[in-house]
Every structure is written in C-alpha cells, then in structure tokens.
Design a protein around this motif. Structure first.
Motif, PDB file in Angstrom:
ATOM      1  N   GLU A 117       0.683  -1.160  -0.094  1.00 41.44           N
ATOM      2  CA  GLU A 117      -0.007   0.047  -0.054  1.00 41.44           C
ATOM      3  C   GLU A 117       0.889   1.390  -0.011  1.00 41.44           C
ATOM      4  O   GLU A 117       0.498   2.241  -0.373  1.00 41.44           O
ATOM      5  CB  GLU A 117      -0.958  -0.029   1.107  1.00 41.44           C
ATOM      6  CG  GLU A 117      -1.988  -0.994   1.081  1.00 41.44           C
ATOM      7  CD  GLU A 117      -2.706  -1.134   2.549  1.00 41.44           C
ATOM      8  OE1 GLU A 117      -2.454  -0.484   3.348  1.00 41.44           O
ATOM      9  OE2 GLU A 117      -3.746  -1.800   2.471  1.00 41.44           O
ATOM     10  N   SER A 118       2.276   1.161   0.556  1.00 45.31           N
ATOM     11  CA  SER A 118       3.042   2.330   0.551  1.00 45.31           C
ATOM     12  C   SER A 118       3.621   2.422  -0.821  1.00 45.31           C
ATOM     13  O   SER A 118       4.359   3.686  -0.920  1.00 45.31           O
ATOM     14  CB  SER A 118       4.290   2.235   1.618  1.00 45.31           C
ATOM     15  OG  SER A 118       4.979   1.067   1.239  1.00 45.31           O
ATOM     16  N   GLY A 119       3.368   1.815  -1.686  1.00 44.23           N
ATOM     17  CA  GLY A 119       3.935   1.885  -3.035  1.00 44.23           C
ATOM     18  C   GLY A 119       5.513   1.281  -2.981  1.00 44.23           C
ATOM     19  O   GLY A 119       5.984   1.235  -4.317  1.00 44.23           O
ATOM     20  N   THR A 120       5.907   0.693  -2.162  1.00 44.46           N
ATOM     21  CA  THR A 120       7.216  -0.255  -2.150  1.00 44.46           C
ATOM     22  C   THR A 120       7.031  -1.691  -2.571  1.00 44.46           C
ATOM     23  O   THR A 120       6.043  -2.000  -2.259  1.00 44.46           O
ATOM     24  CB  THR A 120       8.027  -0.234  -0.751  1.00 44.46           C
ATOM     25  OG1 THR A 120       8.056   1.205  -0.413  1.00 44.46           O
ATOM     26  CG2 THR A 120       9.148  -0.710  -0.692  1.00 44.46           C
ATOM     27  N   THR A 121       7.866  -1.931  -3.430  1.00 46.19           N
ATOM     28  CA  THR A 121       7.800  -3.293  -4.038  1.00 46.19           C
ATOM     29  C   THR A 121       8.758  -4.184  -3.051  1.00 46.19           C
ATOM     30  O   THR A 121      10.107  -3.536  -2.911  1.00 46.19           O
ATOM     31  CB  THR A 121       8.120  -3.560  -5.619  1.00 46.19           C
ATOM     32  OG1 THR A 121       7.276  -2.600  -6.113  1.00 46.19           O
ATOM     33  CG2 THR A 121       7.805  -4.797  -5.931  1.00 46.19           C
ATOM     34  N   ILE A 122       8.491  -5.313  -2.632  1.00 45.72           N
ATOM     35  CA  ILE A 122       9.253  -5.998  -1.630  1.00 45.72           C
ATOM     36  C   ILE A 122       9.380  -7.504  -2.012  1.00 45.72           C
ATOM     37  O   ILE A 122       8.393  -8.088  -2.723  1.00 45.72           O
ATOM     38  CB  ILE A 122       8.737  -6.147   0.014  1.00 45.72           C
ATOM     39  CG1 ILE A 122       7.266  -6.668  -0.170  1.00 45.72           C
ATOM     40  CG2 ILE A 122       8.648  -4.813   0.346  1.00 45.72           C
ATOM     41  CD1 ILE A 122       6.776  -6.779   1.419  1.00 45.72           C
ATOM     42  N   PRO A 128      21.259 -19.286   2.815  1.00 42.80           N
ATOM     43  CA  PRO A 128      21.323 -20.562   2.734  1.00 42.80           C
ATOM     44  C   PRO A 128      21.438 -20.918   4.390  1.00 42.80           C
ATOM     45  O   PRO A 128      21.162 -22.122   4.725  1.00 42.80           O
ATOM     46  CB  PRO A 128      22.889 -20.893   2.503  1.00 42.80           C
ATOM     47  CG  PRO A 128      23.124 -19.736   1.497  1.00 42.80           C
ATOM     48  CD  PRO A 128      22.195 -18.482   1.865  1.00 42.80           C
ATOM     49  N   GLU A 129      21.426 -19.991   5.441  1.00 45.32           N
ATOM     50  CA  GLU A 129      21.609 -20.268   6.793  1.00 45.32           C
ATOM     51  C   GLU A 129      19.905 -20.140   7.229  1.00 45.32           C
ATOM     52  O   GLU A 129      19.601 -20.463   8.638  1.00 45.32           O
ATOM     53  CB  GLU A 129      22.236 -19.213   7.412  1.00 45.32           C
ATOM     54  CG  GLU A 129      23.596 -19.451   7.180  1.00 45.32           C
ATOM     55  CD  GLU A 129      24.362 -20.639   7.876  1.00 45.32           C
ATOM     56  OE1 GLU A 129      23.858 -20.977   8.720  1.00 45.32           O
ATOM     57  OE2 GLU A 129      25.339 -21.212   6.967  1.00 45.32           O
ATOM     58  N   GLY A 130      18.809 -19.797   6.374  1.00 41.09           N
ATOM     59  CA  GLY A 130      17.566 -19.893   6.931  1.00 41.09           C
ATOM     60  C   GLY A 130      17.110 -18.363   7.248  1.00 41.09           C
ATOM     61  O   GLY A 130      16.085 -18.130   7.826  1.00 41.09           O
ATOM     62  N   ASN A 131      18.209 -17.264   7.129  1.00 40.10           N
ATOM     63  CA  ASN A 131      17.855 -15.850   7.438  1.00 40.10           C
ATOM     64  C   ASN A 131      16.908 -15.260   6.494  1.00 40.10           C
ATOM     65  O   ASN A 131      17.169 -15.584   5.235  1.00 40.10           O
ATOM     66  CB  ASN A 131      18.986 -15.130   7.644  1.00 40.10           C
ATOM     67  CG  ASN A 131      19.855 -15.602   8.778  1.00 40.10           C
ATOM     68  OD1 ASN A 131      19.428 -15.697   9.921  1.00 40.10           O
ATOM     69  ND2 ASN A 131      20.986 -16.189   8.448  1.00 40.10           N
ATOM     70  N   LEU A 132      16.216 -14.382   6.706  1.00 37.30           N
ATOM     71  CA  LEU A 132      15.419 -13.691   5.793  1.00 37.30           C
ATOM     72  C   LEU A 132      15.944 -12.131   5.324  1.00 37.30           C
ATOM     73  O   LEU A 132      16.496 -11.500   6.348  1.00 37.30           O
ATOM     74  CB  LEU A 132      13.833 -13.293   6.549  1.00 37.30           C
ATOM     75  CG  LEU A 132      13.173 -14.221   6.639  1.00 37.30           C
ATOM     76  CD1 LEU A 132      11.972 -14.275   7.580  1.00 37.30           C
ATOM     77  CD2 LEU A 132      12.642 -15.262   5.297  1.00 37.30           C
ATOM     78  N   VAL A 133      16.186 -12.148   4.039  1.00 36.19           N
ATOM     79  CA  VAL A 133      16.757 -10.977   3.424  1.00 36.19           C
ATOM     80  C   VAL A 133      15.414 -10.335   2.664  1.00 36.19           C
ATOM     81  O   VAL A 133      15.114 -10.823   1.637  1.00 36.19           O
ATOM     82  CB  VAL A 133      17.898 -11.211   2.700  1.00 36.19           C
ATOM     83  CG1 VAL A 133      18.285  -9.898   1.962  1.00 36.19           C
ATOM     84  CG2 VAL A 133      18.924 -11.850   3.300  1.00 36.19           C
ATOM     85  N   GLU A 134      15.310  -9.043   2.815  1.00 35.95           N
ATOM     86  CA  GLU A 134      14.099  -8.187   2.214  1.00 35.95           C
ATOM     87  C   GLU A 134      14.945  -7.556   1.094  1.00 35.95           C
ATOM     88  O   GLU A 134      15.702  -6.739   1.444  1.00 35.95           O
ATOM     89  CB  GLU A 134      13.481  -7.298   3.019  1.00 35.95           C
ATOM     90  CG  GLU A 134      12.180  -6.619   2.355  1.00 35.95           C
ATOM     91  CD  GLU A 134      11.790  -5.462   3.263  1.00 35.95           C
ATOM     92  OE1 GLU A 134      10.658  -4.833   2.834  1.00 35.95           O
ATOM     93  OE2 GLU A 134      12.184  -5.342   4.387  1.00 35.95           O
ATOM     94  N   LEU A 135      14.454  -7.735  -0.187  1.00 36.20           N
ATOM     95  CA  LEU A 135      14.866  -6.921  -0.973  1.00 36.20           C
ATOM     96  C   LEU A 135      13.722  -6.100  -1.585  1.00 36.20           C
ATOM     97  O   LEU A 135      12.641  -6.363  -1.577  1.00 36.20           O
ATOM     98  CB  LEU A 135      15.280  -7.896  -2.270  1.00 36.20           C
ATOM     99  CG  LEU A 135      16.222  -8.876  -2.250  1.00 36.20           C
ATOM    100  CD1 LEU A 135      16.378  -9.706  -3.387  1.00 36.20           C
ATOM    101  CD2 LEU A 135      17.420  -8.329  -1.666  1.00 36.20           C
ATOM    102  N   LEU A 136      13.968  -4.812  -1.530  1.00 36.12           N
ATOM    103  CA  LEU A 136      12.912  -3.920  -1.751  1.00 36.12           C
ATOM    104  C   LEU A 136      13.472  -2.824  -2.818  1.00 36.12           C
ATOM    105  O   LEU A 136      14.665  -2.436  -2.837  1.00 36.12           O
ATOM    106  CB  LEU A 136      12.572  -3.141  -0.616  1.00 36.12           C
ATOM    107  CG  LEU A 136      13.701  -2.498   0.123  1.00 36.12           C
ATOM    108  CD1 LEU A 136      13.261  -0.859   0.113  1.00 36.12           C
ATOM    109  CD2 LEU A 136      13.640  -2.822   1.605  1.00 36.12           C
TER     110      LEU A 136
END
Length: 138
Positions: A117-122, A128-136
């Motif tokens: 809703e903010s207009g940001t694409t995520i 490989p370790e199961g950590n989350l990385v947000e690309l935006l």
C-alpha cells in the motif's frame, strides 16, 4: 551518546556458503575477512572459549558482517517475521522484478515481488542459513 551504525551482523554455520550467497547472488563485495579469539573475545561475546571467523561485505554504504562461531550455538526454528525478536536484513535494489527473474532456481522466496500500500515493492528471500533478506524497491 552519538551512536552511528558500524555494521549489521548475521551469525552463520557455514561462512563460505554464506559469503557465496551474499557475494554471488546478491552482488555484495567482500571487503575483509579475519578471525578473532582469545579470552577478551570470549568474555565480550559471553561464550566460553569462543573464537570466530568473520567476513565483512560492502552493502552500499553499510557493512554486513557474517560470522561463524566456534563453539557453534543451537539452531533456531524457521524464522517468522511476526515473531518477537525476529530479524531480517533489508537491501534496496533498482529493479526488483529483474532481480527476482535472475535469482537462481534454488533460492527460496516467501512470494513473488509484491507492491504494498505504501508503493514499495518487496521480496523476501531466504539465505542458505535460513535468514530472511528483504529486497525492496521504493
């Protein structure tokens, strides 16, 4: 106190595999690699007899620190973003759809790119370790 950000750290079990992911898949440059041990380090991190291998990567003005400890701690369950103490790394990209389309097939994502809703694409990818990385893409 005038605190400024120095680095953002992720503890990993396999430093080489993590470096390959952040360097080869996400395009970050490795700026340094080093080891630390000794009593002062073990006391400072609160882990008896600890030593660690480090890799610092350039994340466009921020430093990402990957660290592998000996002894290794217990594994945690799969991360969920809505859990207290959940963490993730956020990296801005210019063209998220292209990045998504060029990801290797074995890279897990939580979904396809989504425009909020903010207009940001995520897009959340799992390292490989199961950590989350947000690309935006703002």
């Amino acid at each position: 106190m005038d605190a400024t950000a120095h680095h953002y750290a992720i503890t990993v079990t396999d430093l080489e595999r993590a470096v390959e992911f952040y360097r080869d898949v996400l395009g970050l440059d490795v700026s340094s690699r080093f080891s630390v041990g000794g009593d002062a380090f073990a006391t400072g991190v609160g882990v008896d007899g600890a030593s660690a291998e480090f890799a610092h990567l350039d994340a466009g003005g921020s430093r990402l620190e990957l660290v592998s400890y000996d002894p290794e701690g217990d594994e945690r369950s799969d991360p969920q973003l809505n859990e207290p103490s959940a963490t993730h790394l956020g990296l801005e990209v210019d063209d998220l759809v292209s990045v998504y389309e060029e990801l290797p097939e074995d890279i897990e994502t939580l979904s396809e790119p989504q425009t909020t809703e903010s207009g940001t694409t995520i897009l959340f990818v799992v390292d490989p370790e199961g950590n989350l990385v947000e690309l935006l893409q703002p």
